[in-house]
Design an enzyme around this catalytic site. Structure first.
Site, PDB file in Angstrom:
ATOM      1  N   GLU A 127     -20.937  66.296 -37.980  1.00  0.00           N
ATOM      2  CA  GLU A 127     -21.282  65.522 -39.189  1.00  0.00           C
ATOM      3  C   GLU A 127     -22.250  64.418 -38.781  1.00  0.00           C
ATOM      4  OE1 GLU A 127     -17.663  64.005 -40.838  1.00  0.00           O
ATOM      5  OE2 GLU A 127     -16.783  66.003 -41.045  1.00  0.00           O
ATOM      6  N   PRO A 128     -22.880  63.764 -39.767  1.00  0.00           N
ATOM      7  CA  PRO A 128     -23.828  62.704 -39.398  1.00  0.00           C
ATOM      8  C   PRO A 128     -23.209  61.631 -38.479  1.00  0.00           C
ATOM      9  CG  PRO A 128     -24.077  63.258 -41.716  1.00  0.00           C
ATOM     10  CD  PRO A 128     -22.910  64.059 -41.216  1.00  0.00           C
ATOM     11  N   THR A 158     -25.291  76.042 -36.607  1.00  0.00           N
ATOM     12  CA  THR A 158     -26.036  77.209 -36.122  1.00  0.00           C
ATOM     13  C   THR A 158     -25.483  78.460 -36.813  1.00  0.00           C
ATOM     14  OG1 THR A 158     -26.288  76.119 -33.995  1.00  0.00           O
ATOM     15  CG2 THR A 158     -26.724  78.494 -34.034  1.00  0.00           C
ATOM     16  N   GLN A 336     -46.575  74.680 -15.698  1.00  0.00           N
ATOM     17  CA  GLN A 336     -47.518  74.105 -14.727  1.00  0.00           C
ATOM     18  C   GLN A 336     -48.230  75.230 -13.960  1.00  0.00           C
ATOM     19  OE1 GLN A 336     -47.878  70.977 -15.078  1.00  0.00           O
ATOM     20  NE2 GLN A 336     -49.341  70.560 -13.451  1.00  0.00           N
ATOM     21  N   GLU A 363     -23.681  71.985 -28.318  1.00  0.00           N
ATOM     22  CA  GLU A 363     -22.325  72.271 -27.787  1.00  0.00           C
ATOM     23  C   GLU A 363     -21.910  71.238 -26.736  1.00  0.00           C
ATOM     24  OE1 GLU A 363     -21.009  76.297 -27.610  1.00  0.00           O
ATOM     25  OE2 GLU A 363     -22.520  76.925 -29.070  1.00  0.00           O
ATOM     26  N   GLU A 367     -24.589  64.566 -21.248  1.00  0.00           N
ATOM     27  CA  GLU A 367     -23.837  63.335 -20.951  1.00  0.00           C
ATOM     28  C   GLU A 367     -22.352  63.585 -21.253  1.00  0.00           C
ATOM     29  OE1 GLU A 367     -26.677  63.516 -22.697  1.00  0.00           O
ATOM     30  OE2 GLU A 367     -28.005  62.500 -21.297  1.00  0.00           O
TER      31      GLU A 367
HETATM   32  N1  COS Z   1     -11.036  70.950 -23.387  1.00  0.00           N
HETATM   33  C1  COS Z   1      -9.724  70.823 -23.682  1.00  0.00           C
HETATM   34  N2  COS Z   1      -9.142  69.650 -23.946  1.00  0.00           N
HETATM   35  C2  COS Z   1      -9.929  68.561 -23.920  1.00  0.00           C
HETATM   36  C3  COS Z   1     -11.297  68.624 -23.628  1.00  0.00           C
HETATM   37  C4  COS Z   1     -11.841  69.883 -23.348  1.00  0.00           C
HETATM   38  N3  COS Z   1     -13.141  70.050 -23.084  1.00  0.00           N
HETATM   39  N4  COS Z   1     -11.822  67.364 -23.672  1.00  0.00           N
HETATM   40  C5  COS Z   1     -10.799  66.562 -23.982  1.00  0.00           C
HETATM   41  N5  COS Z   1      -9.667  67.276 -24.131  1.00  0.00           N
HETATM   42  C6  COS Z   1      -8.319  66.783 -24.451  1.00  0.00           C
HETATM   43  C7  COS Z   1      -7.942  65.626 -23.558  1.00  0.00           C
HETATM   44  O1  COS Z   1      -7.400  66.096 -22.351  1.00  0.00           O
HETATM   45  C8  COS Z   1      -6.923  64.906 -24.410  1.00  0.00           C
HETATM   46  O2  COS Z   1      -5.702  65.599 -24.323  1.00  0.00           O
HETATM   47  P1  COS Z   1      -4.299  64.794 -24.311  1.00  0.00           P
HETATM   48  O3  COS Z   1      -4.225  64.131 -25.667  1.00  0.00           O
HETATM   49  O4  COS Z   1      -3.289  65.866 -24.097  1.00  0.00           O
HETATM   50  O5  COS Z   1      -4.420  63.807 -23.196  1.00  0.00           O
HETATM   51  C9  COS Z   1      -7.462  65.109 -25.826  1.00  0.00           C
HETATM   52  O6  COS Z   1      -8.332  66.246 -25.767  1.00  0.00           O
HETATM   53  C10 COS Z   1      -8.255  63.928 -26.318  1.00  0.00           C
HETATM   54  O7  COS Z   1      -9.210  63.651 -25.330  1.00  0.00           O
HETATM   55  P2  COS Z   1      -9.970  62.257 -25.217  1.00  0.00           P
HETATM   56  O8  COS Z   1      -8.994  61.149 -25.364  1.00  0.00           O
HETATM   57  O9  COS Z   1     -10.805  62.320 -24.001  1.00  0.00           O
HETATM   58  O10 COS Z   1     -10.849  62.349 -26.545  1.00  0.00           O
HETATM   59  P3  COS Z   1     -12.171  61.561 -26.975  1.00  0.00           P
HETATM   60  O11 COS Z   1     -12.119  61.420 -28.433  1.00  0.00           O
HETATM   61  O12 COS Z   1     -12.356  60.349 -26.131  1.00  0.00           O
HETATM   62  O13 COS Z   1     -13.390  62.554 -26.689  1.00  0.00           O
HETATM   63  C11 COS Z   1     -14.765  64.304 -25.836  1.00  0.00           C
HETATM   64  C12 COS Z   1     -13.359  63.663 -25.938  1.00  0.00           C
HETATM   65  C13 COS Z   1     -15.879  63.292 -25.812  1.00  0.00           C
HETATM   66  C14 COS Z   1     -14.761  65.068 -24.523  1.00  0.00           C
HETATM   67  C15 COS Z   1     -14.889  65.271 -27.028  1.00  0.00           C
HETATM   68  O14 COS Z   1     -14.938  64.549 -28.238  1.00  0.00           O
HETATM   69  C16 COS Z   1     -16.105  66.157 -26.940  1.00  0.00           C
HETATM   70  O15 COS Z   1     -16.079  67.200 -26.273  1.00  0.00           O
HETATM   71  N6  COS Z   1     -17.188  65.795 -27.635  1.00  0.00           N
HETATM   72  C17 COS Z   1     -18.390  66.615 -27.727  1.00  0.00           C
HETATM   73  C18 COS Z   1     -18.330  67.475 -28.917  1.00  0.00           C
HETATM   74  C19 COS Z   1     -19.413  68.495 -28.940  1.00  0.00           C
HETATM   75  O16 COS Z   1     -19.579  69.253 -28.002  1.00  0.00           O
HETATM   76  N7  COS Z   1     -20.137  68.507 -30.055  1.00  0.00           N
HETATM   77  C20 COS Z   1     -21.183  69.445 -30.274  1.00  0.00           C
HETATM   78  C21 COS Z   1     -20.776  70.426 -31.282  1.00  0.00           C
HETATM   79  S1  COS Z   1     -21.962  71.701 -31.395  1.00  0.00           S
HETATM   80  S2  COS Z   1     -20.929  73.009 -32.378  1.00  0.00           S
END
Ligand code: COS
Length: 379
Positions: A127-128, A158, A336, A363, A367
């Site tokens: 979402e935004p 996608t 290049q 995905e 970072e």
């Molecule tokens: N696979 C499985 N579990 C995961 C995970 C992963 N890749 N990343 C985090 N988790 C789990 C954590 O272990 C945690 O579990 P517990 O509650 O049992 O401890 C839970 O999820 C919450 O994790 P966390 O507290 O780290 O959550 P945050 O909100 O801080 O964010 C990130 C986690 C940033 C890793 C997550 O929001 C993310 O992957 N963001 C990117 C999303 C993305 O790829 N968007 C693009 C979509 S294109 S379709």
């Protein structure tokens, strides 16, 4: 340690390579220019079983390994990154969560036509204000009589423009963050769903990247995927597998650009000799080859981990980040080597350069991959 593919995997790799080189390569520039993958190509992909490579046969798939699916995405992406991500987003983001979390009746009704390629799948997550921060989604869901009612917006979907089936994420209570989110199977052809636009993009221009709005969309209760409140877990799970698919797409783009640069260096003459005889060019090609080989090992290893039911979260993030950075590096170096010819659209390098960039972003940005790797390392 055995680095050999199985005979089945070799066969599917060969089939995908032949289709890609003979049928897709000649029209890849057209797909980019017209912003559309022709319907005949989609039909052929479904006839070849490429929309359900690792989905069990009982649900319309080919019943092969996850690695087989990765090999298909890689071969296709060598010539057309748009078609590569069509298959990858469909399989990883729509088929996989239904296979992993769906009830039997959901698998029969939704997974089967998806795996057969009769319907194209997508995920409606971003979402935004909720891209990297998935827990911040604002699309709401309420229970009303026999239905769930959805209101909100989704972007960067996608495959959304096909308006077939999607996995939609919404929250019962935003203040609960992760715990408030649930996942639903939606039929995007239904009333209450407005396709707002398909974005104009720098690369992967043959794909739809769509924005949707939901105004009191009614979803039958039976379309809840998994349990209420399990949405964040489902989202992370689909992204973990999806990242291997994007890594395979990036690997394919890098290999495609490398092959062309290598050939070109043997043909192009300057100062009375082929440019491949200059060490400056040889070293570039050596660096490109090294990074491609390292990416391939990471991509295949993470797929092998998934096939063998081992934890692959760290490996999939590593594969995605490393292979995508390899794709942007290799396409830049290939340009290049091609010099001015690389910059004009007649050659395919400029398209590959444009297509590669998104693999560092979608995905989960690279970072975010580093956050996932480090969080999991310290857990
Ligand atoms: N696979 C499985 N579990 C995961 C995970 C992963 N890749 N990343 C985090 N988790 C789990 C954590 O272990 C945690 O579990 P517990 O509650 O049992 O401890 C839970 O999820 C919450 O994790 P966390 O507290 O780290 O959550 P945050 O909100 O801080 O964010 C990130 C986690 C940033 C890793 C997550 O929001 C993310 O992957 N963001 C990117 C999303 C993305 O790829 N968007 C693009 C979509 S294109 S379709």
């Amino acid at each position: 340690m055995n680095f050999e593919l199985t005979s089945e995997e070799k066969l599917v790799q060969e089939t995908a390579r032949e289709f890609a080189q003979k049928e897709l390569k000649p029209i890849a520039s057209e797909i980019d220019k017209n912003h559309k993958i022709p319907d005949e190509i989609i039909k052929k992909l479904s006839e070849l079983g490429f929309f359900g490579v690792y989905i069990p046969e009982e649900y319309g798939g080919a019943g092969l390994s996850f690695l087989s699916y990765i090999l298909v995405v890689e071969e296709i992406s060598k010539v057309c990154a748009s078609t590569g991500v069509l298959i990858s987003a469909h399989t990883s983001l729509a088929c996989n969560p239904i296979l992993a979390f769906g009830k039997e009746q959901q698998k029969k009704k939704y997974l089967t036509p998806l795996a057969k390629g009769e319907k194209i799948g997508c995920v409606l997550l971003t979402e935004p204000e909720a891209g990297s921060d998935v827990a911040n989604i604002s699309t709401t869901v309420e229970e009303k009589e026999d239905n769930y009612v959805i209101n909100g917006n989704k972007i960067f979907v996608t495959n959304g423009g096909y308006r077939d089936y999607g996995i939609l994420f919404a929250t019962f209570d935003k203040s609960l963050r992760h715990k408030g989110i649930s996942a639903f199977i939606v039929d995007l052809s239904k009333d209450g769903i407005e396709l707002q636009r398909n974005e104009e993009k720098m690369g992967i221009r043959g794909t739809y990247t769509s924005a949707f709005a939901f105004d009191n969309l009614k979803i039958p209760k039976e379309n809840l995927l998994g349990k209420q409140g399990e949405g964040f877990k489902i989202g992370m799970d689909l992204l973990d597998g999806g990242r291997i698919g994007i890594a395979a797409q990036a690997l394919g783009i890098a290999e495609g650009a490398f092959e062309r640069a290598l050939e070109y260096s043997k043909e192009r003459k300057q100062f009375g000799r082929t440019i491949s005889s200059f060490q400056a060019i040889q070293f570039k090609l050596a660096d490109m080859a090294m990074r491609i080989e390292a990416s391939k090992l990471l991509v295949y290893e993470s797929a092998w981990f998934k096939d063998n039911n081992k934890n692959f979260i760290i490996e999939s993030s590593m594969a995605k980040a490393y292979a995508s950075e390899t794709a942007t590096y290799v396409t830049k170096e290939a340009m290049q080597i091609f010099g001015g010819y690389g910059y004009i659209t007649e050659y395919e390098i400029e398209r590959m350069y444009r297509d590669a960039k998104i693999t560092e972003i979608y995905e989960g940005t690279n970072e975010i991959q580093r956050i996932v790797i480090s969080k999991m390392m310290f857990k």
